[in-house]
Design an enzyme around this catalytic site. Sequence first.
Site, PDB file in Angstrom:
ATOM      1  N   ASP A 182      43.203  -5.901  15.019  1.00  0.00           N
ATOM      2  CA  ASP A 182      43.427  -4.457  14.953  1.00  0.00           C
ATOM      3  C   ASP A 182      44.773  -4.126  15.602  1.00  0.00           C
ATOM      4  O   ASP A 182      45.116  -4.668  16.666  1.00  0.00           O
ATOM      5  CB  ASP A 182      42.291  -3.728  15.662  1.00  0.00           C
ATOM      6  CG  ASP A 182      42.380  -2.217  15.486  1.00  0.00           C
ATOM      7  OD1 ASP A 182      43.038  -1.779  14.523  1.00  0.00           O
ATOM      8  OD2 ASP A 182      41.813  -1.482  16.312  1.00  0.00           O
ATOM      9  N   GLU A 222      45.275  -3.450  19.275  1.00  0.00           N
ATOM     10  CA  GLU A 222      45.305  -4.571  20.215  1.00  0.00           C
ATOM     11  C   GLU A 222      46.722  -5.109  20.431  1.00  0.00           C
ATOM     12  O   GLU A 222      46.928  -5.984  21.280  1.00  0.00           O
ATOM     13  CB  GLU A 222      44.412  -5.699  19.700  1.00  0.00           C
ATOM     14  CG  GLU A 222      42.946  -5.352  19.661  1.00  0.00           C
ATOM     15  CD  GLU A 222      42.394  -5.049  21.040  1.00  0.00           C
ATOM     16  OE1 GLU A 222      42.600  -5.875  21.946  1.00  0.00           O
ATOM     17  OE2 GLU A 222      41.779  -3.982  21.219  1.00  0.00           O
ATOM     18  N   ASP A 227      37.636  -5.059  16.956  1.00  0.00           N
ATOM     19  CA  ASP A 227      39.004  -5.422  17.312  1.00  0.00           C
ATOM     20  C   ASP A 227      39.496  -6.668  16.576  1.00  0.00           C
ATOM     21  O   ASP A 227      40.691  -6.803  16.320  1.00  0.00           O
ATOM     22  CB  ASP A 227      39.111  -5.656  18.819  1.00  0.00           C
ATOM     23  CG  ASP A 227      38.814  -4.400  19.623  1.00  0.00           C
ATOM     24  OD1 ASP A 227      39.214  -3.311  19.167  1.00  0.00           O
ATOM     25  OD2 ASP A 227      38.179  -4.495  20.681  1.00  0.00           O
TER      26      ASP A 227
END
Length: 614
Positions: free
Chosen positions: A329, A332, A364
């Site tokens: 993601d 991140e 994530d």
Amino acid sequence: MPNSEPVRLGRKRPLPSCPNPLFLKWLTELRDEAKEKGLKTQYTYQKAINSLNKYPLPLRNAKEAKILQNFGDGICKILDEKLQRHYRENGEAPIQSLTSRAPPPGGADNNSSAPSKKTNATEEPTKPKRGGGRKKNREYVPQQRSGGYAVLLTLFRESQIPGGKGYMFKMELQSEAQLLCDKSFTVPDLGSKYTAWSSVSTLIQKNLVIKSHNPARYSLTEEGLSLAARLQSVEQGTRVASEFHSEEAEEEEAVGEAVVDLTVSDEDDDEKEEGRTDPTERLTCATKTGSGVEERSPAGKSQASQAASKKLNGGCLQPGTYEIILCVDFIETTGGSHHCKQELVKELQRNGVNFDVRKLSVGDFLWVAREKLVPVPGQLRAPVGRELVLDYIIERKRMDDLCGSIIDGRFREQKFRIKRCGLRRPIYLVEEHGKAASHLSLPEATLQQAIVNTQVVDGFFVKRVQDVRESAAYLTVMTRYLTKLYQNKTLICRSRELEGDAEAEKGEGGTPFCSLMSFAEFNHGAMKNKCQTVREVFARQLMQISGLSGDKAAAILEHYSTPQSLMTTYEQCASEAEKEKLLSTIRYGKLKRNVGPVLSRTVYQLYCTEGALS
């Protein structure tokens, strides 16, 4: 009494001809063009036509038309451009003397008089409303290879499957119908906002397709079934004719050849076989042996394999034709502690992990199987392969982030969305960072209890690491493990609404297969701010109550799907005590525990107390 002459109705004197026939002709063409495209500017052009017909004096150019009503700068500019083009092609001839050159907009011949021209120009848009034209009575038949054509044929073929469900979901229908349509069902053409899926609204208006339930289910009506059957017969006739000609050409080329190279014509034979066989009768994807010769599925194939192969939405990915990629993601890698996030990317690069940074609607990290495609020579952009999401998704939390998410309510909401995203292997990656948890707003014991509840109650696999470097190491190991796990499996694309294969089954020749969602469908279905149903909003309301988890909310929704159904049941209760205990005996979770009287009373007070809660 002498016989009186019959009374003549209508005008005694014909209307004068329009002194500006070229302007009238161009405005009529603009109006008709806008009408064909469904643009609202057709009404603006019609108002300008009405004003021009009322003006009795000739106009030398479009600037003089600004004195007329409904003639703005845009229309005048268009007319000026057309006038200059007319002068370049025909010379400086007076435009008022070209009445005979202006064809009547209503479709009459060129010898019709000017009054009929005016009538046609002003009344044509209202003809469909009066129901006098032949277009209203003409049957709607979609053009071949159009969106409506593909949808009707796909739903018809689904209805012909013995024991089939008789309907299709949106993503399933789009993927199957794309094979029969030249236009994309998901991406609009350049300069347009419409896709092939836009034609479904027309099919529903024409009473050819029915849309029902939530998620939406699409099926054919009786009229749609009849029309689709005729389209199918035409499609089969066209296919047979094209195959006949292609077979004749192949026979002529094969004359005098004693040896045939099977590997050369493998793709052509595969395409011809797909053309001869109805898609509803194809049981599995064709598999290839090491020599490249195609092998067909045996007749005594298991029903599980047949059912799985009928879920082929856009085909399948054979072993060796795809690669496993880690999706990160973009949150991140940007914002917040920039140094730590860039350290994660550098560690993944140092470990040689094949990863891609993109926007994920939930989680994530996750992994996709991306189809390998060779770039086309002479093409600017490389072709984009299909992407199927593996059943593993990771939510990464630092201890400070975990503390903040518990305080503001994101902790439960994120876990609830991950459990409903359709992936079966959720993982919670916790970075403890030594003694950093001792300086947070919540006690360390509370944070540790939340982590244990995530594993025991919610069913997540919890992985504890110390820092970003260990997180990158875990992602590296997982990527290599999944690459080995899926390297010999045939991947089948399925719709999110359909039940997938929880475990890989054996296909042809002992090759295991598993069904996965496409990445586009997964990411769209997991969007946080997408259009929500009443049931989903009700679930979010319930989860705002302290102590009411996602499992408890789901159990309540099984009995009362909307606030109205709950309020109706409250009104039917005989006493206040019965209302307060209405939800107390509802069982939730794997252990089938009761919701309890405390939460039941809280929900009752929330929805039935007038004024502010004390």
